[in-house]
Design an enzyme around this catalytic site. Structure first.
Site, PDB file in Angstrom:
ATOM      1  N   SER A 268     -38.960  17.851 -26.124  1.00  0.00           N
ATOM      2  CA  SER A 268     -39.683  16.657 -25.677  1.00  0.00           C
ATOM      3  C   SER A 268     -41.182  16.895 -25.595  1.00  0.00           C
ATOM      4  CB  SER A 268     -39.175  16.223 -24.296  1.00  0.00           C
ATOM      5  OG  SER A 268     -37.797  15.966 -24.314  1.00  0.00           O
TER       6      SER A 268
ATOM      7  N   GLU B 208     -34.254  13.797 -28.447  1.00  0.00           N
ATOM      8  CA  GLU B 208     -35.711  13.682 -28.477  1.00  0.00           C
ATOM      9  C   GLU B 208     -36.279  14.112 -29.825  1.00  0.00           C
ATOM     10  OE1 GLU B 208     -37.715  12.291 -26.332  1.00  0.00           O
ATOM     11  OE2 GLU B 208     -36.150  11.852 -24.870  1.00  0.00           O
TER      12      GLU B 208
ATOM     13  N   HIS C 114     -26.326  29.880 -20.278  1.00  0.00           N
ATOM     14  CA  HIS C 114     -24.996  30.402 -19.975  1.00  0.00           C
ATOM     15  C   HIS C 114     -24.064  30.295 -21.169  1.00  0.00           C
ATOM     16  CE1 HIS C 114     -20.855  30.454 -18.353  1.00  0.00           C
ATOM     17  NE2 HIS C 114     -21.353  31.453 -17.648  1.00  0.00           N
TER      18      HIS C 114
ATOM     19  N   ALA D  78     -26.196  39.626 -16.289  1.00  0.00           N
ATOM     20  CA  ALA D  78     -25.328  39.352 -17.443  1.00  0.00           C
ATOM     21  C   ALA D  78     -24.608  40.620 -17.899  1.00  0.00           C
ATOM     22  CB  ALA D  78     -26.152  38.766 -18.591  1.00  0.00           C
TER      23      ALA D  78
ATOM     24  N   TRP E 113     -21.378  41.136 -16.141  1.00  0.00           N
ATOM     25  CA  TRP E 113     -20.296  40.256 -16.605  1.00  0.00           C
ATOM     26  C   TRP E 113     -19.789  40.645 -17.997  1.00  0.00           C
ATOM     27  CZ3 TRP E 113     -18.038  36.254 -13.861  1.00  0.00           C
ATOM     28  CH2 TRP E 113     -18.669  35.867 -12.671  1.00  0.00           C
TER      29      TRP E 113
ATOM     30  N   LYS F 150     -21.739  40.213 -20.687  1.00  0.00           N
ATOM     31  CA  LYS F 150     -22.371  39.266 -21.609  1.00  0.00           C
ATOM     32  C   LYS F 150     -23.487  39.924 -22.433  1.00  0.00           C
ATOM     33  CE  LYS F 150     -21.251  35.569 -18.374  1.00  0.00           C
ATOM     34  NZ  LYS F 150     -21.768  34.629 -17.362  1.00  0.00           N
TER      35      LYS F 150
ATOM     36  N   ALA G 216     -42.598  28.667 -21.200  1.00  0.00           N
ATOM     37  CA  ALA G 216     -42.212  28.846 -22.603  1.00  0.00           C
ATOM     38  C   ALA G 216     -43.087  28.034 -23.548  1.00  0.00           C
ATOM     39  CB  ALA G 216     -40.744  28.468 -22.794  1.00  0.00           C
TER      40      ALA G 216
END
Length: 331
Positions: A43, A71, A224, A260, A263, A265, A279
């Site tokens: 956006s 967008e 996630h 992470a 877990w 990941k 960012a």
């Protein structure tokens, strides 16, 4: 590292499949990169940089939110204007203006989006009924990318290069509003989210012998979803987080990479990085020092080395043929 890695960097062992031993294959087998980003980055952020990555096939899988999809298309149809974070919502509402941070989007843009997407949803419903097409969010996005047919669109290039775009929260935005309206105007269209969770998890589970890397801008669902897909392969090999969230409320958005790892990941021996910052400012700088500088250099060097080696072999063959011809004339 995730840009430059090639399978040839890893040693061949007894467990290496025969088809993965070929030097040419090993030199070309690179990291499978998952890029995730929140809707604000399309956006009012880095849409052009994301489009550049997709257009040049530098990433392999995209994950975003509903706003991150719609967008992009809406920007192909109408302008977004610079505003201010302090503008009063009541006054903007009376003028038909919607605020995204310090950007303003007229209501008319969403009317254009509705006029464009409704016939496409009708077509999808017809294909579902007549051809048995099972529409997943990623298939819907690919069809929209094909239909927009604009080179300034992220999802036009994703469709063109067959790069899957996953949006598990596809109903949480204007696209969801359109699906809601369509369910009354022309009921029956089904969007299957289970098909996509299989697709993204399979993409990670079956990535080998490629390594996997994650570049995640912002938090929430995209962060996630990519992490969880890589859980299915016991963790990603590379990870870069870029967001402003903090971990002290226990949110996944603010969680550091080390959480992470706990877990499964991200692999325990990985060297993940979290960059705390905006960012919209930092991602273009990050690209300028990574993808822009390094993408393709290793492949180009390998190609040049191969060309040089081929020329040397050709010269040796010509020399040998010349020596043989001289020997024949002498005899």
């Amino acid at each position: 590292m995730q840009i430059n890695w090639r399978l040839e960097d890893d040693s061949i062992t007894e467990k290496t499949d025969p088809e993965h031993r070929d030097p040419a294959f090993r030199a070309s087998c690179r990291t499978k990169i998952y890029l995730g980003y929140t809707s604000n980055l399309i956006s009012a952020g880095v849409r052009e940089q994301i489009r550049w990555l997709v257009q040049n096939k530098m990433v392999d899988v995209l994950v975003t939110t509903a706003g991150g999809i719609e967008e992009d298309f809406i920007k192909c149809m109408g302008h977004t204007y610079m505003g201010d974070f302090q503008l009063k919502g009541k006054e903007l509402r009376s003028k038909g203006l919607n605020r995204i941070g310090n950007m303003l989007v007229p209501n008319s843009n969403y009317c254009l989006f509705e006029d464009w997407i409704m016939p496409l949803l009708d077509d999808m419903l017809t294909e579902q009924r007549e051809q048995g097409t099972v529409w997943t969010p990623s298939k819907v996005i690919a069809r929209l990318g094909q239909a927009i047919n604009r080179p300034d669109s992220v999802y036009y290039w994703a469709w063109k290069h067959n790069i899957p775009v996953f949006c598990p929260a596809i109903t949480d935005g204007s696209i969801g509003d359109m699906l809601f309206f369509h369910s009354y105007k022309n009921p029956g269209l089904i969007v299957d989210v289970v098909g996509d969770i299989r697709a993204i998890n399979d993409s990670a589970m079956r990535a080998a012998p490629r390594r996997t890397g994650m570049i995640i801008l912002g938090g929430g669902v995209p962060k996630h979803h990519i992490n969880n897909a890589n859980l299915m392969r016991n963790g990603a090999d590379f990870a870069v987080y870029l967001n402003t969230a903090q971990e002290f409320d226990g949110s996944d958005s603010g969680a550091r990479p080390d959480e992470a790892i706990s877990w499964g990941k991200i692999k325990p021996d990985a060297q993940p990085v979290k960059v705390c910052g905006d960012a919209t400012i930092l991602f273009p700088l990050l690209l300028s020092q990574t993808f822009v500088k390094n993408w393709g250099k290793r492949d180009a060097a390998a190609a040049a080395a191969g060309t040089q080696q081929g020329q040397q072999q050709q010269q040796q063959q010509q020399q040998q043929q010349g020596e043989q011809a001289t020997a024949d004339e002498t005899s």
